[in-house]
Design an enzyme around this catalytic site. Structure first.
Site, PDB file in Angstrom:
ATOM      1  N   TRP A 198       7.479   0.311  -0.156  1.00 47.46           N
ATOM      2  CA  TRP A 198       7.675   1.208   0.978  1.00 47.46           C
ATOM      3  C   TRP A 198       9.128   1.059   1.431  1.00 47.46           C
ATOM      4  O   TRP A 198       9.632  -0.058   1.555  1.00 47.46           O
ATOM      5  CB  TRP A 198       6.748   0.876   2.153  1.00 47.46           C
ATOM      6  N   GLU A 237       4.578   4.050  -1.392  1.00 47.14           N
ATOM      7  CA  GLU A 237       3.918   4.407  -0.130  1.00 47.14           C
ATOM      8  C   GLU A 237       4.726   5.441   0.654  1.00 47.14           C
ATOM      9  O   GLU A 237       5.865   5.198   1.043  1.00 47.14           O
ATOM     10  CB  GLU A 237       3.731   3.145   0.727  1.00 47.14           C
ATOM     11  N   LYS A 239       5.366   8.231   3.919  1.00 50.13           N
ATOM     12  CA  LYS A 239       5.244   8.180   5.377  1.00 50.13           C
ATOM     13  C   LYS A 239       5.701   9.501   5.962  1.00 50.13           C
ATOM     14  O   LYS A 239       6.545  10.183   5.389  1.00 50.13           O
ATOM     15  CB  LYS A 239       6.094   7.033   5.908  1.00 50.13           C
ATOM     16  N   ASP A 270      -1.368   5.220   3.462  1.00 50.93           N
ATOM     17  CA  ASP A 270      -1.547   4.476   4.712  1.00 50.93           C
ATOM     18  C   ASP A 270      -2.199   5.437   5.697  1.00 50.93           C
ATOM     19  O   ASP A 270      -1.688   6.541   5.931  1.00 50.93           O
ATOM     20  CB  ASP A 270      -0.174   3.990   5.205  1.00 50.93           C
ATOM     21  N   HIS A 273      -0.060   7.247   8.271  1.00 56.32           N
ATOM     22  CA  HIS A 273       1.162   7.919   7.814  1.00 56.32           C
ATOM     23  C   HIS A 273       1.041   9.412   7.572  1.00 56.32           C
ATOM     24  O   HIS A 273       1.808   9.972   6.786  1.00 56.32           O
ATOM     25  CB  HIS A 273       1.657   7.260   6.520  1.00 56.32           C
ATOM     26  N   HIS A 297      -3.844   1.573   2.541  1.00 56.64           N
ATOM     27  CA  HIS A 297      -3.371   0.759   3.660  1.00 56.64           C
ATOM     28  C   HIS A 297      -4.164   1.204   4.868  1.00 56.64           C
ATOM     29  O   HIS A 297      -3.877   2.254   5.452  1.00 56.64           O
ATOM     30  CB  HIS A 297      -1.880   1.000   3.911  1.00 56.64           C
ATOM     31  N   ASP A 305       2.565   5.531  16.928  1.00 58.92           N
ATOM     32  CA  ASP A 305       2.458   4.259  16.223  1.00 58.92           C
ATOM     33  C   ASP A 305       1.437   4.354  15.100  1.00 58.92           C
ATOM     34  O   ASP A 305       0.320   4.813  15.296  1.00 58.92           O
ATOM     35  CB  ASP A 305       2.042   3.138  17.176  1.00 58.92           C
ATOM     36  N   ASP A 307       0.349   1.753  13.368  1.00 58.53           N
ATOM     37  CA  ASP A 307      -0.120   0.415  12.997  1.00 58.53           C
ATOM     38  C   ASP A 307      -0.983  -0.300  14.019  1.00 58.53           C
ATOM     39  O   ASP A 307      -0.883  -1.511  14.164  1.00 58.53           O
ATOM     40  CB  ASP A 307       1.100  -0.453  12.657  1.00 58.53           C
ATOM     41  N   ASP A 337      -3.156  -2.846   6.986  1.00 58.03           N
ATOM     42  CA  ASP A 337      -1.748  -2.834   7.396  1.00 58.03           C
ATOM     43  C   ASP A 337      -1.659  -2.443   8.858  1.00 58.03           C
ATOM     44  O   ASP A 337      -1.706  -1.267   9.193  1.00 58.03           O
ATOM     45  CB  ASP A 337      -0.945  -1.839   6.534  1.00 58.03           C
TER      46      ASP A 337
HETATM   47  C1  RNT Z   1       5.437   1.028   7.245  1.00 60.23           C
HETATM   48  C2  RNT Z   1       4.484   0.876   6.105  1.00 60.23           C
HETATM   49  C3  RNT Z   1       4.540  -0.445   5.421  1.00 60.23           C
HETATM   50  C4  RNT Z   1       4.695  -1.581   6.405  1.00 60.23           C
HETATM   51  C5  RNT Z   1       4.605  -2.935   5.781  1.00 60.23           C
HETATM   52  C6  RNT Z   1       5.134  -4.011   6.679  1.00 60.23           C
HETATM   53  O1  RNT Z   1       5.218   2.141   7.980  1.00 60.23           O
HETATM   54  O2  RNT Z   1       3.196   1.137   6.512  1.00 60.23           O
HETATM   55  O3  RNT Z   1       3.443  -0.606   4.622  1.00 60.23           O
HETATM   56  O4  RNT Z   1       3.775  -1.523   7.438  1.00 60.23           O
HETATM   57  O5  RNT Z   1       5.170  -2.920   4.558  1.00 60.23           O
HETATM   58 ZN    ZN Z   2       1.525   0.727   5.177  1.00 59.64          ZN
END
Ligand code: RNT
Ligand code: ZN
Length: 429
Positions: A198, A237, A239, A270, A273, A297, A305, A307, A337
């Site tokens: 990523w 990955e 985003k 993810d 994302h 993920h 956000d 995460d 993640d």
């Molecule tokens: C970031 C990605 C990535 C990170 C990690 C720390 O938006 O999701 O995967 O969260 O690599």
């Molecule tokens: Zn991620």
């Protein structure tokens, strides 16, 4: 009932769990679902736990590079963050003791242990992960890996593999190649290691040149992936956007999907994302015919956000349902993640991991073939009724049995153990 009394409520006895499970499994059997098999498969599916929840993505580098950056940010200052590799390992062992089912552990390159010596990112090697590898092997946890292309002076402008300066690109290419070597060493121990790339690359506002960075990224990735590495599952990955790179992301979904298909590598989705109404669950059957491996993920997006701690919500249920119904399980790799620095970090891990495991079990208990038949035959009402029925079946009794067979407490009793660790260990940090 007060909070304390609720957390300390008397847990069900083994006999209570067993008898509730017996009647629940009969209910499921009546609609053609084998609860025993569902528990076994849900527990056997490995989920790779991200190390970075332990310390808010701080890492172990010496000297400490700038915190996170790259459009990701852990917010909060809850006490007790891990400060060393030993503390991360101890914390994870404690968390894992109350997470049911098979686990793996995912590291980032910034968790290299160099004994205080300054080692540049393009010089990290398997030797800096020897302690991690021995520890993981002792516990039967396979390791997965991520090169770290953020929290570094050469990433301060949020451009790495797509940078217009060749010297910067080359530095990150060397870092990614070094990371694949580490992943190969990890794969040697446990058969397979997912190496997830990523990058934060993007532009804050009104981007003019969208093509240039993408063309450079293709060439850079081709160099990174030139050598075949046994046991390494390479994934990229995408985003939607990051903090400070709101306008343009070089590695967008379309970009990486095209790249992965054309190069025969895997992709990482993810759940934080994508546009909020997009569903990663829907992408599984759309992409698995063309891409051999998908790393999931699992996270939870909340507004800007991506995460927050994963929960047993609609998105996770949809991903798990689709994984089962599409028959693509073999192509999927499960990982978490998220990073929440505002709550007990071990509890964050446990809540996130238990929620994914619940999603898997819930999906495996679905009489989905009958619902699919209703769909085929145009009986939309039956389809809806069957889907509603899921929430009325005694899922909780099967979940508690799954926890019992894997030797971990149910809720909220696991929280007691984590709180005790907080009182005796985390509060001393
Ligand atoms: C970031 C990605 C990535 C990170 C990690 C720390 O938006 O999701 O995967 O969260 O690599
Ligand atoms: Zn991620």
């Amino acid at each position: 009932m007060k909070l304390d009394e609720t957390i300390n409520a008397k847990p069900p006895t083994d006999r209570q769990i067993a008898s509730a499970y017996k009647s629940a499994s009969e209910r499921f059997a009546a609609i053609g679902v084998d609860a025993e098999a569902a528990i076994a498969t849900a527990l056997a599916t490995p989920i790779s736990v991200h190390c970075w929840q332990a310390d808010d993505v701080a890492g172990l580098e010496a000297p400490d590079e700038s915190a996170s950056s790259g459009g990701i940010q852990a917010t909060g200052n809850y006490p007790g963050a891990a400060r060393t590799g030993d503390e991360i390992r101890a914390d994870f062992e404690q968390a894992a003791s109350v997470i049911p089912g098979s686990l793996r552990f995912a590291l980032h390159a910034l968790y290299a242990e160099t004994g205080g010596e300054e080692v540049a990112r393009d010089e990290v090697g398997p030797e800096h992960f020897a302690t991690w590898m021995d520890w993981a092997e002792d516990h039967g946890w396979g390791l997965d890996f991520n090169p770290t292309l953020f929290a570094h002076p050469l990433a301060d402008d949020n451009l790495t593999l797509s940078h217009h300066k060749k010297s910067v690109r080359d530095f990150w290419i060397r870092h990614c190649i070094a990371s694949r070597e580490i992943a190969r060493a990890m794969a040697k121990r446990s058969g397979e290691c997912v190496n997830n790339i990523w990058i934060p690359d993007g532009v804050k506002d009104s981007t003019v040149d969208r093509g240039g960075p993408r063309r450079r990224l293709i060439k850079a990735l081709d160099e990174v992936l030139a050598k075949k590495m046994t046991g390494v599952v390479d994934v990229v990955e995408s985003k939607l956007f990051g903090l400070g790179v709101e306008d343009y992301t070089v590695g967008s979904h379309e970009f990486y999907l095209g790249y992965a298909i054309s190069r025969g590598i895997g992709i990482c989705f993810d759940t934080g994302h994508f546009h909020p109404t997009e569903s990663v669950g829907d992408k599984i059957s759309a992409v698995t015919p063309f891409v051999s491996k998908i790393l999931l993920h699992l996270s939870r997006g909340v507004r800007w956000d991506s995460d927050h701690v994963t929960r047993f919500n609609d998105e996770i249920r949809m991903v798990c349902d689709e994984a089962v119904r599409s028959g693509a399980m073999k192509q999927l790799r499960w990982a978490t993640d998220f990073f929440d620095a505002s709550i007990n970090r071990l509890a964050a891990w446990v809540i996130g991991l238990r929620s994914v495991r619940k999603g898997l079990l819930y999906a495996m208990l679905e009489p989905w073939q009958a619902a699919a038949e209703a769909e085929r035959t145009g009986d939309g009402a039956a389809k809806l009724a069957l889907q509603e029925m899921r929430s009325e079946l005694p899922f909780g009794a099967v979940w508690e049995q799954a926890c019992a067979v894997s030797g971990v407490p149910g809720s909220p009793n696991w929280l007691r153990e984590i709180k005790q660790y907080e009182a005796t260990v985390l509060s001393q940090r």
